[in-house]
Design an enzyme around this catalytic site. Structure first.
Site, PDB file in Angstrom:
ATOM      1  N   ASP A  88     -80.292 -38.658 -72.289  1.00  0.00           N
ATOM      2  CA  ASP A  88     -81.082 -37.581 -71.153  1.00  0.00           C
ATOM      3  C   ASP A  88     -82.298 -36.637 -72.008  1.00  0.00           C
ATOM      4  O   ASP A  88     -83.350 -36.565 -71.346  1.00  0.00           O
ATOM      5  CB  ASP A  88     -80.125 -36.451 -70.789  1.00  0.00           C
ATOM      6  CG  ASP A  88     -79.351 -36.875 -69.558  1.00  0.00           C
ATOM      7  OD1 ASP A  88     -80.197 -37.400 -68.524  1.00  0.00           O
ATOM      8  OD2 ASP A  88     -78.000 -36.735 -69.242  1.00  0.00           O
ATOM      9  N   GLU A 118     -83.014 -33.816 -65.986  1.00  0.00           N
ATOM     10  CA  GLU A 118     -82.656 -34.483 -67.086  1.00  0.00           C
ATOM     11  C   GLU A 118     -82.463 -33.209 -68.171  1.00  0.00           C
ATOM     12  O   GLU A 118     -81.571 -33.303 -68.799  1.00  0.00           O
ATOM     13  CB  GLU A 118     -83.608 -35.314 -67.846  1.00  0.00           C
ATOM     14  CG  GLU A 118     -84.092 -36.687 -67.105  1.00  0.00           C
ATOM     15  CD  GLU A 118     -83.030 -37.419 -66.446  1.00  0.00           C
ATOM     16  OE1 GLU A 118     -81.750 -37.213 -66.630  1.00  0.00           O
ATOM     17  OE2 GLU A 118     -83.347 -38.288 -65.745  1.00  0.00           O
ATOM     18  N   HIS A 121     -79.286 -31.831 -67.375  1.00  0.00           N
ATOM     19  CA  HIS A 121     -78.006 -32.636 -67.824  1.00  0.00           C
ATOM     20  C   HIS A 121     -77.827 -32.495 -69.120  1.00  0.00           C
ATOM     21  O   HIS A 121     -76.710 -32.354 -69.438  1.00  0.00           O
ATOM     22  CB  HIS A 121     -78.424 -34.165 -67.776  1.00  0.00           C
ATOM     23  CG  HIS A 121     -78.783 -34.670 -66.015  1.00  0.00           C
ATOM     24  ND1 HIS A 121     -79.381 -35.506 -65.920  1.00  0.00           N
ATOM     25  CD2 HIS A 121     -78.604 -33.965 -65.029  1.00  0.00           C
ATOM     26  CE1 HIS A 121     -79.366 -35.897 -64.382  1.00  0.00           C
ATOM     27  NE2 HIS A 121     -79.063 -34.587 -63.827  1.00  0.00           N
ATOM     28  N   TYR A 125     -74.324 -30.661 -71.402  1.00  0.00           N
ATOM     29  CA  TYR A 125     -74.022 -31.192 -72.405  1.00  0.00           C
ATOM     30  C   TYR A 125     -73.286 -30.294 -73.677  1.00  0.00           C
ATOM     31  O   TYR A 125     -72.325 -30.145 -74.059  1.00  0.00           O
ATOM     32  CB  TYR A 125     -74.499 -32.427 -73.310  1.00  0.00           C
ATOM     33  CG  TYR A 125     -74.483 -33.545 -72.025  1.00  0.00           C
ATOM     34  CD1 TYR A 125     -73.601 -33.945 -70.987  1.00  0.00           C
ATOM     35  CD2 TYR A 125     -75.848 -34.282 -72.044  1.00  0.00           C
ATOM     36  CE1 TYR A 125     -74.097 -34.989 -70.288  1.00  0.00           C
ATOM     37  CE2 TYR A 125     -76.370 -35.053 -71.436  1.00  0.00           C
ATOM     38  CZ  TYR A 125     -75.359 -35.446 -70.417  1.00  0.00           C
ATOM     39  OH  TYR A 125     -75.609 -36.215 -69.439  1.00  0.00           O
ATOM     40  N   GLU A 185     -80.745 -45.272 -66.608  1.00  0.00           N
ATOM     41  CA  GLU A 185     -80.310 -44.441 -65.797  1.00  0.00           C
ATOM     42  C   GLU A 185     -79.101 -44.914 -64.753  1.00  0.00           C
ATOM     43  O   GLU A 185     -78.517 -44.271 -64.089  1.00  0.00           O
ATOM     44  CB  GLU A 185     -81.419 -43.734 -64.849  1.00  0.00           C
ATOM     45  CG  GLU A 185     -82.496 -43.060 -65.535  1.00  0.00           C
ATOM     46  CD  GLU A 185     -83.439 -42.389 -64.758  1.00  0.00           C
ATOM     47  OE1 GLU A 185     -83.102 -41.089 -64.585  1.00  0.00           O
ATOM     48  OE2 GLU A 185     -84.448 -43.057 -64.237  1.00  0.00           O
ATOM     49  N   GLU A 219     -78.665 -39.130 -60.815  1.00  0.00           N
ATOM     50  CA  GLU A 219     -79.316 -40.465 -61.637  1.00  0.00           C
ATOM     51  C   GLU A 219     -79.417 -41.441 -60.550  1.00  0.00           C
ATOM     52  O   GLU A 219     -80.244 -42.500 -60.600  1.00  0.00           O
ATOM     53  CB  GLU A 219     -78.330 -41.157 -62.461  1.00  0.00           C
ATOM     54  CG  GLU A 219     -78.064 -40.065 -63.811  1.00  0.00           C
ATOM     55  CD  GLU A 219     -79.448 -39.894 -64.452  1.00  0.00           C
ATOM     56  OE1 GLU A 219     -80.493 -40.415 -63.997  1.00  0.00           O
ATOM     57  OE2 GLU A 219     -79.236 -38.771 -65.433  1.00  0.00           O
ATOM     58  N   HIS A 222     -82.778 -40.984 -59.224  1.00  0.00           N
ATOM     59  CA  HIS A 222     -83.696 -41.254 -60.258  1.00  0.00           C
ATOM     60  C   HIS A 222     -83.900 -43.023 -60.376  1.00  0.00           C
ATOM     61  O   HIS A 222     -85.085 -43.426 -60.359  1.00  0.00           O
ATOM     62  CB  HIS A 222     -83.341 -40.871 -61.569  1.00  0.00           C
ATOM     63  CG  HIS A 222     -83.035 -39.437 -61.774  1.00  0.00           C
ATOM     64  ND1 HIS A 222     -82.741 -38.710 -62.963  1.00  0.00           N
ATOM     65  CD2 HIS A 222     -83.468 -38.436 -60.806  1.00  0.00           C
ATOM     66  CE1 HIS A 222     -82.691 -37.573 -62.471  1.00  0.00           C
ATOM     67  NE2 HIS A 222     -83.116 -37.248 -61.482  1.00  0.00           N
TER      68      HIS A 222
END
Ligand SMILES: [Fe+2]
Ligand SMILES: [Fe+2]
Length: 346
Positions: A88, A118, A121, A125, A185, A219, A222
């Site tokens: 990402d 992104e 994303h 994490y 992706e 995704e 995307h």
């Protein structure tokens, strides 16, 4: 070799609606009602409709459950997050680079939203790991891409394709880099996704899986956006739409599937109770076929026409506001906020 020129910041003599996908003219003024491609605005609305942030998701139950995972599950959990964090991060930058070369200001706008997603994303994490492990461990996981050989090999494969375009922006290199994008992706996330959905199916780490599910949903949009750009490039530059290109792309997908399978064996192997690596392998072949076909080419793997992990379908198809699969509070937050803001009335 047709080189692609960067979009200019302002062009008084050019129309607002661009004259070509790349190397065209555009004033660079964005008027959503005067753009080159009719699919751009619906795509914009869909991308905004996906909006979410990790802050909305309560990690409480996951924090309690994490310690009860088996050692192998914990290890896989961390490795997969480490992998996604790298992909990402790179993706954010790649999207920005592509944006610079698309003539139409609406496509530039879509790429910027993609890049912003992104960023979210990556935020998820950090958010997941800061809830579950110490800061030292979190830092270590964010460095896995440096230390895991299987991961390194796989990442280099995609990065090579991205770098070629970044360093030498030609039509050919842009087309190739989009193939690698669709792999990143649309394929390289998928064994990771299957692991988290497997946990969710067992009612484990549901908050984490909810975020993974949101990421999966982003995704899919995307991949579709890049596929549209790829096809438009071929439409405007038909001399690149050759049997040689088809063979090349199918070959890239074969290589990608082999790397993804190697990775799946490393992180899932036969270590995860209830998730057979053979099924994940079939899932990878299936998705390699789907993605290659989306780009307009033959499916590289004979057979593999059906999703072998049928239960994942339910997770992939979640649509915010319609199917409340995980029954997370966050979704209600979203709805309440929407009403409070009177956004529907605008
Ligand atoms: Fe992403
Ligand atoms: Fe993405």
């Amino acid at each position: 070799m047709t080189e692609i020129k960067r979009r200019v910041l302002m062009d008084k003599d050019a129309p607002n609606r661009s004259t070509a996908i790349v190397n065209g003219q555009s004033s660079n003024v964005l008027n959503w009602d005067d753009v080159r491609f009719s699919w751009a605005y619906p795509k914009y609305k869909k991308m905004l409709g996906n909006f979410w942030t990790p802050f909305e998701i309560n990690m409480g139950t996951d924090v309690k459950q994490f310690n009860n995972l088996t050692d192998e599950e914990k290890k896989t959990f961390k490795k997969v997050i480490g992998l996604l964090a790298l992909l990402d991060s790179v993706q954010t930058d790649y999207a920005g680079k592509v944006a610079d070369y698309l003539t139409d200001s609406s496509l530039n706008a879509l790429m910027i939203i993609l890049a912003q997603q992104e960023v979210i994303h990556n935020h998820s994490y950090s958010y997941i790991l800061s809830s579950l492990v110490s800061k030292d461990e979190q830092d270590r996981i964010f460095d896995f891409w440096r230390t895991e050989p299987v991961l390194e090999k796989r990442n280099e494969f995609v990065l090579k394709g991205y770098e070629q375009f970044a360093e030498n922006p030609t039509i050919e290199n842009m087309l190739d880099s989009i193939v690698y994008d669709v792999i990143l992706e649309g394929l390289f996330f998928y064994s990771g996704f299957s692991f988290f959905y497997h946990l969710a199916r067992e009612q484990k780490m549901v908050a984490t899986s909810t975020m993974i599910n949101y990421i999966n949903r982003d995704e899919q949009l995307h991949v579709d956006l890049f596929v549209k750009i790829y096809k438009e490039l071929l439409e405007e530059y038909p001399e690149y739409d050759t049997p040689e290109r088809a063979t090349k792309v199918e070959g890239i997908f074969r290589e990608a599937a082999a790397l993804e399978i190697e990775w799946a064996n490393d992180v899932i192997g036969n270590k995860i109770d209830g998730l057979d690596v053979e099924d994940v392998e079939d899932y990878i072949y299936f998705y390699a076929n789907v993605r290659c076909n989306q780009l307009g080419y033959e499916r590289p793997f004979e057979g593999y026409r059906k999703n072998p992990l049928k239960w994942i379908k339910a997770y992939e198809d979640v649509d915010l506001g319609k199917t409340d699969f995980f029954e997370q509070k966050s979704r209600q937050y979203v709805k309440v906020n929407v009403q409070d803001n009177g956004f529907d009335d605008l």
